[in-house]
Write an enzyme that holds these catalytic residues in place. Sequence first.
Site, PDB file in Angstrom:
ATOM      1  N   GLU A   1       0.687  -0.819   0.017  1.00  0.00           N
ATOM      2  CA  GLU A   1      -0.252   0.181  -0.202  1.00  0.00           C
ATOM      3  C   GLU A   1       0.791   1.485   0.220  1.00  0.00           C
ATOM      4  O   GLU A   1       0.551   2.325   0.598  1.00  0.00           O
ATOM      5  CB  GLU A   1      -0.823  -0.027   1.374  1.00  0.00           C
ATOM      6  CG  GLU A   1      -1.780  -0.916   1.458  1.00  0.00           C
ATOM      7  CD  GLU A   1      -3.167  -1.008   0.067  1.00  0.00           C
ATOM      8  OE1 GLU A   1      -3.259  -0.461  -0.441  1.00  0.00           O
ATOM      9  OE2 GLU A   1      -3.343  -1.526  -0.025  1.00  0.00           O
TER      10      GLU A   1
HETATM   11  C1  LIG Z   1       3.132  -9.734  -0.428  1.00  0.00           C
HETATM   12  C2  LIG Z   1       3.401  -8.519  -1.216  1.00  0.00           C
HETATM   13  C3  LIG Z   1       1.733  -8.342  -1.719  1.00  0.00           C
HETATM   14  C4  LIG Z   1       1.866  -8.081  -2.809  1.00  0.00           C
HETATM   15  N1  LIG Z   1       0.168  -6.935  -3.202  1.00  0.00           N
HETATM   16  C5  LIG Z   1       0.266  -6.587  -4.147  1.00  0.00           C
HETATM   17  C6  LIG Z   1      -1.158  -6.602  -4.599  1.00  0.00           C
HETATM   18  O1  LIG Z   1      -2.009  -7.405  -4.828  1.00  0.00           O
HETATM   19  N2  LIG Z   1      -0.803  -5.579  -6.112  1.00  0.00           N
HETATM   20  C7  LIG Z   1      -0.198  -4.983  -6.065  1.00  0.00           C
HETATM   21  O2  LIG Z   1      -0.482  -3.824  -7.508  1.00  0.00           O
HETATM   22  N3  LIG Z   1       1.012  -4.511  -6.109  1.00  0.00           N
HETATM   23  C8  LIG Z   1       1.022  -5.678  -4.237  1.00  0.00           C
HETATM   24  N4  LIG Z   1       2.362  -5.726  -4.043  1.00  0.00           N
HETATM   25  C9  LIG Z   1       3.535  -4.444  -4.504  1.00  0.00           C
HETATM   26  C10 LIG Z   1       4.017  -3.593  -3.080  1.00  0.00           C
HETATM   27  O3  LIG Z   1       2.390  -2.283  -3.352  1.00  0.00           O
HETATM   28  C11 LIG Z   1       5.235  -3.534  -3.447  1.00  0.00           C
HETATM   29  O4  LIG Z   1       6.157  -3.992  -3.748  1.00  0.00           O
HETATM   30  C12 LIG Z   1       6.127  -1.949  -2.471  1.00  0.00           C
HETATM   31  O5  LIG Z   1       4.739  -0.413  -3.473  1.00  0.00           O
HETATM   32  C13 LIG Z   1       7.127  -1.356  -3.543  1.00  0.00           C
HETATM   33  O6  LIG Z   1       7.424  -1.500  -4.769  1.00  0.00           O
HETATM   34  P1  LIG Z   1       9.103  -2.160  -4.620  1.00  0.00           P
HETATM   35  O7  LIG Z   1       8.573  -4.029  -4.555  1.00  0.00           O
HETATM   36  O8  LIG Z   1       8.900  -1.868  -6.302  1.00  0.00           O
HETATM   37  O9  LIG Z   1      10.129  -1.523  -3.776  1.00  0.00           O
HETATM   38  P2  LIG Z   1      10.618  -0.061  -4.764  1.00  0.00           P
HETATM   39  O10 LIG Z   1       9.780   0.685  -5.801  1.00  0.00           O
HETATM   40  O11 LIG Z   1      11.415  -0.914  -5.370  1.00  0.00           O
HETATM   41  O12 LIG Z   1      11.515   0.776  -3.273  1.00  0.00           O
HETATM   42  C14 LIG Z   1      12.936  -0.144  -2.996  1.00  0.00           C
HETATM   43  C15 LIG Z   1      13.411   0.803  -1.260  1.00  0.00           C
HETATM   44  O13 LIG Z   1      13.424   2.251  -1.863  1.00  0.00           O
HETATM   45  C16 LIG Z   1      12.407   2.902  -1.667  1.00  0.00           C
HETATM   46  N5  LIG Z   1      12.294   4.152  -2.421  1.00  0.00           N
HETATM   47  C17 LIG Z   1      11.320   3.483  -3.579  1.00  0.00           C
HETATM   48  N6  LIG Z   1      11.249   5.193  -4.242  1.00  0.00           N
HETATM   49  C18 LIG Z   1      11.741   5.980  -3.193  1.00  0.00           C
HETATM   50  C19 LIG Z   1      11.514   7.163  -3.387  1.00  0.00           C
HETATM   51  N7  LIG Z   1      11.088   8.196  -4.280  1.00  0.00           N
HETATM   52  N8  LIG Z   1      11.909   8.244  -2.445  1.00  0.00           N
HETATM   53  C20 LIG Z   1      12.682   7.622  -1.453  1.00  0.00           C
HETATM   54  N9  LIG Z   1      12.471   6.407  -1.219  1.00  0.00           N
HETATM   55  C21 LIG Z   1      12.139   5.503  -2.402  1.00  0.00           C
HETATM   56  C22 LIG Z   1      10.807   2.536  -1.318  1.00  0.00           C
HETATM   57  O14 LIG Z   1      10.734   3.185   0.326  1.00  0.00           O
HETATM   58  C23 LIG Z   1      11.922   0.808  -0.876  1.00  0.00           C
HETATM   59  O15 LIG Z   1      12.613   0.825   0.827  1.00  0.00           O
HETATM   60  C24 LIG Z   1       2.564  -6.593  -2.867  1.00  0.00           C
HETATM   61  C25 LIG Z   1       4.231  -7.078  -2.399  1.00  0.00           C
HETATM   62  C26 LIG Z   1       4.304  -7.813  -1.363  1.00  0.00           C
HETATM   63  C27 LIG Z   1       5.392  -8.371  -0.663  1.00  0.00           C
END
Ligand SMILES: Cc1cc2nc3c(=O)[nH]c(=O)nc-3n(C[C@H](O)[C@H](O)[C@H](O)COP(=O)(O)OP(=O)(O)OC[C@H]3O[C@@H](n4cnc5c(N)ncnc54)[C@H](O)[C@@H]3O)c2cc1C
Length: 456
Positions: free
Chosen positions: A271
């Site tokens: 989220e």
């Molecule tokens: C169990 C699970 C269920 C999920 N369910 C869903 C689902 O049903 N539908 C769906 O669409 N998604 C889902 N997700 C995805 C989830 O919403 C994302 O994993 C999350 O939004 C983070 O994206 P990412 O994993 O690509 O991390 P990244 O965006 O790569 O982030 C990596 C790190 O960098 C930081 N970061 C990134 N951008 C910035 C910025 N601009 N400034 C500062 N820090 C930053 C983040 O805070 C984090 O610490 C799920 C994930 C998991 C693990």
Amino acid sequence: LPDLATGTKFGAYCLTEPDAGSDANSGKTKAKLSEDGKHYIINGQKMWISNAGFAEIFIVFAKIDDDKNITGFIVERDTEGLTFGEEEHKLGIRSSSTRQVFFNDMKVPVENLLGERNNGFKIALNSLNVGRIKLAAANLDGQRRILAHATKYANERKQFGVAISTFGAIRKKIAEMATGIFVSEAGSYRAAKDVQDKIDELVAGGMNHQEAELKGVEEFAVEASILKVFVSDLTQNTADEGIQIYGGMGFSADAPMEAAWRDARIGRIYEGTNEINRLLAVGMLIKKTMKGQLDLLKPAMAVGKELMGIPSFDVPDYSELLSEEKAIIANLKKVFLMVSGAALQKYMMEMEKQQHLLLNASEILNQIYMAESAILRAEKHFSADSVEVAMAQLNLYKAVEKIIAAAKEGIISFAEGDEQRMMLSGLRRFTKYTNQPNIIALTEKIAAHYVEKGHY
Ligand SMILES: Cc1cc2nc3c(=O)[nH]c(=O)nc-3n(C[C@H](O)[C@H](O)[C@H](O)COP(=O)(O)OP(=O)(O)OC[C@H]3O[C@@H](n4cnc5c(N)ncnc54)[C@H](O)[C@@H]3O)c2cc1C
């Protein structure tokens, strides 16, 4: 919709992609209108999709041609070209299905376009706003269960000839866990009621219900982000202290705390990660101010003037229930205005790049909102000698300490010389108690109540 609402069918929300996580509008999944104009042909891939293993309805976000923004599509499970990856092996929430979802020339009827073309990001964000308040509520129940298990264990486990729940070190943890639940509840109920009131107001003003729901939630997007971060962080701490109360048994997969701790971890990631939500909450306030929808500048200037003036030495009358606490909340808002106002003046359009500072501002904001919610709730429903009033007071004391640390770090980073001295002295003035509460006595009062009760 009736099938989804009654739970006959489950839904899935497909936004995240391998290269598009926090930057959710940057997905590569593409939709193209078929030659006969009857279908969109969708190609691409989604990742981390909850419910993917058994959902019947998928809301898929994709870009039509070279559109700037994504568009939402309603996709049914048996659609040709829709396939799934294996179940992910996860740290926690293992009973939840999480899979990759692939689209290979998937044909979606044009009438399944959700809302309007290019409007998917707005839909996606609106569901995230609701999701963030719901995440807080779901986490809250986790906290309550952790407290119930931990208190029961502490009452049964004997060391040095007595139950460990008689030790101050354990009682402090139980008191803090219960206080966290009280505060999380107060903020969640407050935001949910605010959203509902806004929806009712908009409907009464003639807006259709669906539009009113969207606008009502959007209005409280800042609060949704605050709640998501505060409650998920707290749930992790609660689970961690739960493990500590169980000692070695806390580390065992046969006892409930191990799973609680693993399951709590995801709340800080999905989220929108907690970093993104912290940046968003402050960013949204700044944007609202820039657009003239919110006037933070006038009050910030008034705080500046107050800082230059001579402080009053009158001793206020704090005989009314929680009146000193409410005065402190008013002063903490001045701290927020002082720090964020001065930082904004210094960095102007470059403010967005000052993430460390924005995180500090968000810590101040979050603590104020949650502490105020707890105080308002305690004032409305409980008497002066109640454990709930004690919890609101204990939480405020801890919030003040966190706010001082975050504000000090910020002030020292961007202000120098006289300006720095003036702001630090303002910080001391705005965080001062007239009657300092006895924190150890408050903690013991709360602990005694919950150790005896055995649950929240
Ligand atoms: C169990 C699970 C269920 C999920 N369910 C869903 C689902 O049903 N539908 C769906 O669409 N998604 C889902 N997700 C995805 C989830 O919403 C994302 O994993 C999350 O939004 C983070 O994206 P990412 O994993 O690509 O991390 P990244 O965006 O790569 O982030 C990596 C790190 O960098 C930081 N970061 C990134 N951008 C910035 C910025 N601009 N400034 C500062 N820090 C930053 C983040 O805070 C984090 O610490 C799920 C994930 C998991 C693990």
